[in-house]
Design a protein around this motif. Structure first.
Motif, PDB file in Angstrom:
ATOM      1  N   GLU A  51       0.817  -1.221   0.000  1.00 15.93           N
ATOM      2  CA  GLU A  51       0.000   0.000   0.000  1.00 15.93           C
ATOM      3  C   GLU A  51       0.846   1.265   0.000  1.00 15.93           C
ATOM      4  N   THR A  52       1.939   1.250   0.793  1.00 18.08           N
ATOM      5  CA  THR A  52       2.707   2.481   1.015  1.00 18.08           C
ATOM      6  C   THR A  52       4.015   2.553   0.235  1.00 18.08           C
ATOM      7  N   GLY A  53       4.556   1.401  -0.160  1.00 20.19           N
ATOM      8  CA  GLY A  53       5.852   1.382  -0.825  1.00 20.19           C
ATOM      9  C   GLY A  53       7.023   1.448   0.130  1.00 20.19           C
ATOM     10  N   GLU A  54       6.741   1.402   1.430  1.00 17.62           N
ATOM     11  CA  GLU A  54       7.791   1.465   2.451  1.00 17.62           C
ATOM     12  C   GLU A  54       7.555   0.347   3.458  1.00 17.62           C
ATOM     13  N   PHE A  55       8.594  -0.462   3.710  1.00 17.71           N
ATOM     14  CA  PHE A  55       8.434  -1.560   4.659  1.00 17.71           C
ATOM     15  C   PHE A  55       8.875  -1.126   6.041  1.00 17.71           C
ATOM     16  N   LYS A  56       8.035  -1.427   7.023  1.00 17.72           N
ATOM     17  CA  LYS A  56       8.358  -1.187   8.432  1.00 17.72           C
ATOM     18  C   LYS A  56       7.835  -2.357   9.239  1.00 17.72           C
ATOM     19  N   TYR A  57       8.671  -2.821  10.175  1.00 14.75           N
ATOM     20  CA  TYR A  57       8.183  -3.818  11.124  1.00 14.75           C
ATOM     21  C   TYR A  57       7.219  -3.124  12.075  1.00 14.75           C
ATOM     22  N   ASN A  58       6.163  -3.828  12.457  1.00 12.95           N
ATOM     23  CA  ASN A  58       5.168  -3.263  13.351  1.00 12.95           C
ATOM     24  C   ASN A  58       5.071  -4.140  14.590  1.00 12.95           C
ATOM     25  N   ASP A  59       5.722  -3.707  15.671  1.00 14.25           N
ATOM     26  CA  ASP A  59       5.712  -4.476  16.918  1.00 14.25           C
ATOM     27  C   ASP A  59       4.336  -4.514  17.564  1.00 14.25           C
ATOM     28  N   PHE A  60       3.470  -3.596  17.190  1.00 16.86           N
ATOM     29  CA  PHE A  60       2.147  -3.512  17.787  1.00 16.86           C
ATOM     30  C   PHE A  60       1.072  -3.906  16.794  1.00 16.86           C
ATOM     31  N   LEU A  61       1.402  -4.836  15.920  1.00 17.47           N
ATOM     32  CA  LEU A  61       0.498  -5.276  14.875  1.00 17.47           C
ATOM     33  C   LEU A  61      -0.791  -5.824  15.472  1.00 17.47           C
ATOM     34  N   VAL A  62      -1.917  -5.299  15.012  1.00 18.64           N
ATOM     35  CA  VAL A  62      -3.221  -5.771  15.457  1.00 18.64           C
ATOM     36  C   VAL A  62      -3.645  -6.887  14.518  1.00 18.64           C
ATOM     37  N   THR A  63      -3.827  -8.060  15.075  1.00 17.05           N
ATOM     38  CA  THR A  63      -4.262  -9.199  14.281  1.00 17.05           C
ATOM     39  C   THR A  63      -5.557  -9.736  14.861  1.00 17.05           C
ATOM     40  N   ASP A  64      -6.167 -10.641  14.145  1.00 16.10           N
ATOM     41  CA  ASP A  64      -7.428 -11.219  14.615  1.00 16.10           C
ATOM     42  C   ASP A  64      -7.281 -11.828  15.996  1.00 16.10           C
TER      43      ASP A  64
END
Length: 67
Positions: A51-64
């Motif tokens: 979507e953004t063209g920029e990769f970032k790790y997300n430590d606070f990723l909201v998953t199901d």
């Protein structure tokens, strides 16, 4: 699916908290000749990169699992 077919995304055959992990390999935007690989990436992080063209790790990723 196209990124898996072309080898840009490869399954690691590992999981973290029940979520599959992947390796994402992309061209370095600054040099365009080097490849950068991000290991232990979640599907959601890869989708955000698309979507953004920029990769970032997300430590606070909201998953199901943790919503």
């Amino acid at each position: 699916m196209w990124m898996i077919f072309t080898g840009q995304v490869e399954p690691m055959n590992e999981q973290n908290d029940g979520h599959d992990l992947y390796v994402l390999c992309i061209e370095d935007q600054e040099t365009e000749s080097k490849e950068i690989c991000f290991e232990h990436a979640y599907k959601e992080e890869i989708l955000k990169y698309l979507e953004t063209g920029e990769f970032k790790y997300n430590d606070f990723l909201v998953t199901d699992k943790n919503q």
